[in-house]
Design a protein around this motif. Structure first.
Motif, PDB file in Angstrom:
ATOM      1  N   LYS A 208       0.824  -1.209   0.000  1.00 32.10           N
ATOM      2  CA  LYS A 208       0.000   0.000   0.000  1.00 32.10           C
ATOM      3  C   LYS A 208       0.861   1.264   0.000  1.00 32.10           C
ATOM      4  O   LYS A 208       0.365   2.376   0.114  1.00 32.10           O
ATOM      5  N   SER A 209       2.162   1.068  -0.102  1.00 28.31           N
ATOM      6  CA  SER A 209       3.093   2.172   0.103  1.00 28.31           C
ATOM      7  C   SER A 209       2.855   3.357  -0.803  1.00 28.31           C
ATOM      8  O   SER A 209       2.466   3.232  -1.944  1.00 28.31           O
ATOM      9  N   GLY A 210       3.154   4.529  -0.248  1.00 33.82           N
ATOM     10  CA  GLY A 210       3.179   5.741  -1.046  1.00 33.82           C
ATOM     11  C   GLY A 210       4.514   5.906  -1.732  1.00 33.82           C
ATOM     12  O   GLY A 210       4.882   7.005  -2.094  1.00 33.82           O
ATOM     13  N   GLY A 211       5.272   4.838  -1.862  1.00 38.14           N
ATOM     14  CA  GLY A 211       6.567   4.914  -2.500  1.00 38.14           C
ATOM     15  C   GLY A 211       6.500   5.248  -3.969  1.00 38.14           C
ATOM     16  O   GLY A 211       7.499   5.507  -4.594  1.00 38.14           O
TER      17      GLY A 211
ATOM     18  N   ASN B 264       7.549  -0.251   9.830  1.00 34.99           N
ATOM     19  CA  ASN B 264       6.099  -0.150  10.048  1.00 34.99           C
ATOM     20  C   ASN B 264       5.792   0.960  11.047  1.00 34.99           C
ATOM     21  O   ASN B 264       4.871   1.748  10.852  1.00 34.99           O
ATOM     22  N   HIS B 265       6.575   0.994  12.117  1.00 38.68           N
ATOM     23  CA  HIS B 265       6.380   1.969  13.191  1.00 38.68           C
ATOM     24  C   HIS B 265       7.650   2.814  13.289  1.00 38.68           C
ATOM     25  O   HIS B 265       8.649   2.396  13.854  1.00 38.68           O
ATOM     26  N   VAL B 266       7.591   3.998  12.726  1.00 44.02           N
ATOM     27  CA  VAL B 266       8.762   4.868  12.642  1.00 44.02           C
ATOM     28  C   VAL B 266       8.701   5.925  13.734  1.00 44.02           C
ATOM     29  O   VAL B 266       7.659   6.563  13.944  1.00 44.02           O
TER      30      VAL B 266
ATOM     31  N   ALA C 170       4.916   3.665   5.912  1.00 44.46           N
ATOM     32  CA  ALA C 170       4.935   3.347   7.332  1.00 44.46           C
ATOM     33  C   ALA C 170       3.509   3.371   7.895  1.00 44.46           C
ATOM     34  O   ALA C 170       2.728   4.267   7.587  1.00 44.46           O
ATOM     35  N   THR C 171       3.177   2.394   8.708  1.00 44.17           N
ATOM     36  CA  THR C 171       1.838   2.321   9.299  1.00 44.17           C
ATOM     37  C   THR C 171       1.613   3.453  10.288  1.00 44.17           C
ATOM     38  O   THR C 171       0.560   4.085  10.311  1.00 44.17           O
ATOM     39  N   GLU C 172       2.620   3.701  11.088  1.00 46.13           N
ATOM     40  CA  GLU C 172       2.524   4.757  12.098  1.00 46.13           C
ATOM     41  C   GLU C 172       3.856   5.482  12.210  1.00 46.13           C
ATOM     42  O   GLU C 172       4.915   4.862  12.248  1.00 46.13           O
ATOM     43  N   VAL C 173       3.781   6.791  12.252  1.00 48.98           N
ATOM     44  CA  VAL C 173       4.968   7.625  12.416  1.00 48.98           C
ATOM     45  C   VAL C 173       4.720   8.586  13.575  1.00 48.98           C
ATOM     46  O   VAL C 173       3.695   9.277  13.608  1.00 48.98           O
ATOM     47  N   THR C 174       5.661   8.626  14.499  1.00 50.62           N
ATOM     48  CA  THR C 174       5.536   9.487  15.674  1.00 50.62           C
ATOM     49  C   THR C 174       6.751  10.401  15.771  1.00 50.62           C
ATOM     50  O   THR C 174       7.889   9.943  15.672  1.00 50.62           O
ATOM     51  N   MET C 175       6.490  11.697  15.952  1.00 48.56           N
ATOM     52  CA  MET C 175       7.549  12.672  16.221  1.00 48.56           C
ATOM     53  C   MET C 175       7.529  13.010  17.702  1.00 48.56           C
ATOM     54  O   MET C 175       6.465  13.289  18.259  1.00 48.56           O
TER      55      MET C 175
END
Length: 463
Positions: free
Chosen positions: A17-20, A279-281, A302-307
């Motif tokens: 499903k990537s936005g690559g 997956n979890h960045v 990435a499924t989830e990205v957290t800053m």
């Protein structure tokens, strides 16, 4: 202690499903159409003593170039922009116009909707570069002087072009295989394509009189002392060569990366589908690099990205516009937390954080902790100036090269500008501003020295 986001086993593959794909990295914001550009020019008041022009570090005559667009004089609009800012096309894409020229726009005060100056600037420069025709600028008569420019980022490119226009010969050194500095290697891919960065540079070099030497690093392939002996003037546009550490023990794992290297790899990739992403960045930092890394990780699938940032949102170095853009792309933002430890086992990582607060203006740790599990950790906590290996070094101030109001360093005949100098704002347009100041000072100094040399030689010969 709380735990979040248990990662799937060792995931660094491209997701179906990537936005690559390239469509996920289309330009944002999209360029204006001709019809939209003309409609936007109607909103400009063409103010006398325009506040937008005063707010532009490069001092572009904004009302003039907008008026020329309205008159369908694209070449004239581009000339107005590029005569003040050689990198006006790139700046139109990456400048935080919302806090510079557009913030000062009279329409902003009246309607809370400024004229879209940045997009109009991009419209004019894009249209011009698509069909440049005869050159906008010509080289002056050969001055007989020769300058060295070390670093082909925004500041160095500005200096090289301006000196070449004045008739000086310039040798442009850069450690990378491509020119452009952060414009080529450090920007989010959706902000500008590599093709445009090089198109703008090719135009800039077309002035003539600029010799390019890539893959040449100061302190390794040549020394500053050599340059000061061989050239009439030297400019240092070195950028920030080192990255800050987290201040805690960092395991040497492939899943833990510098955000700047992640962005560089993405910028230079021919096939985005081959890039690896977790997956979890987890991204640690609150600046533009952190946002660029986080959003692009999300776009790559990435499924989830957290800053996570140690202070509040008002203290982010990234603008409110950039922070909102991150949220729009599904990035979770966690404020008031700093990393305390990194735990790893079989490629799985967990970062322990302590919550922070301010007391009497100082950042302090609280008693509350939490842990975020991740399979890709990107560090984006800033870069710092890195001296090269040589005895001859300019004086530093606040960890960067000290300069005066003409960008002169403590070494006679050596100027500096861009991110490497004290007071630099880490913005392309500010690097251009400093490059303009340096080029003007270098031009004066070289011409004065050229005039004085025959007089001094005559005095010496007469005893």
């Amino acid at each position: 202690m709380t735990h979040r986001n248990p990662p799937s086993p060792k995931v660094t593959e491209q997701h179906p499903k990537s936005g690559g794909c390239k469509s996920a990295f289309c330009d944002f914001p999209a360029p204006l159409s001709a019809v939209a550009a003309m409609a936007e020019t109607d909103r400009c008041y063409y103010c006398y003593d325009a506040p937008c022009m005063k707010a532009c570090p490069a001092e572009i005559n904004v009302p003039q170039f907008i008026h020329r667009i309205a008159e369908h004089n694209i070449r004239g609009a581009a000339e107005t922009i590029l005569s003040a800012n050689e990198l006006g096309g790139m700046c139109a894409r990456v400048c935080p116009t919302e806090v510079l020229c557009e913030q000062a726009c009279v329409r902003q005060a009246q309607e809370a909707k400024p004229v879209e100056i940045g997009r109009l600037q991009r419209f004019a420069t894009d249209q011009y570069f698509a069909n440049p025709g005869k050159p906008l600028f010509k080289r002056a008569t050969d001055s007989g002087c020769k300058a060295a420019v070390v670093g082909a980022g925004p500041a160095g490119l500005t200096v090289a072009h301006r000196l070449a226009r004045q008739g000086h010969d310039v040798v442009l050194f850069d450690a990378n295989p491509k020119l452009g500095g952060l414009n080529e290697y450090g920007l989010a891919r959706y902000k500008t394509s590599s093709e445009f960065a090089q198109q703008e540079i090719n135009w800039l070099l077309s002035i003539g009189g600029i010799e390019v030497r890539t893959n040449r690093k100061l302190g390794q392939d040549f020394q500053l002392a050599d340059l000061t002996a061989q050239y009439d003037a030297v400019f240092l546009g070195l950028g920030l060569g080192a990255v800050n550490s987290l201040g805690i023990k960092e395991p040497a794992l492939p899943e833990i990366r510098e955000a700047v290297e992640f962005i560089k790899e993405l910028r230079q990739a021919d096939d985005l589908g081959t890039l690896q992403v977790g997956n979890h960045v987890l991204v640690i930092g609150g600046g533009m690099t952190a946002v660029d890394a986080a959003v692009q990780a999300k776009k790559l699938g990435a499924t989830e990205v957290t800053m996570v940032y140690r202070r509040g949102e008002a203290d982010f170095k990234a603008s409110a516009h950039e922070i909102n853009w991150a949220r729009e792309n599904g990035v979770t933002i966690q404020c008031w937390a700093k990393p305390k430890a990194i735990h790893s086992e079989d490629g799985l990582i967990a970062v322990s954080f302590v919550k922070t607060a301010t007391q009497h203006g100082r950042l302090v740790e609280t008693d509350e902790h939490f842990t975020i599990a991740t399979d890709m950790l990107l560090k984006a906590i800033g870069q710092r100036y890195q001296p090269w290996s040589e005895t001859l070094q300019p004086t530093l101030k606040n960890g960067r090269i000290a300069i005066d109001d003409e960008c002169r360093t403590s070494i006679v005949g050596v100027w500096a500008g861009g991110d490497c100098v004290d007071g630099g704002q880490d913005l392309t347009v500010d690097a251009v501003r400093l490059g303009k100041l340096a080029a003007q000072s270098m031009d004066r100094a070289m011409r004065l020295n050229a005039q004085m040399s025959p007089i001094l030689e005559k005095e010496v010969s007469n005893g």
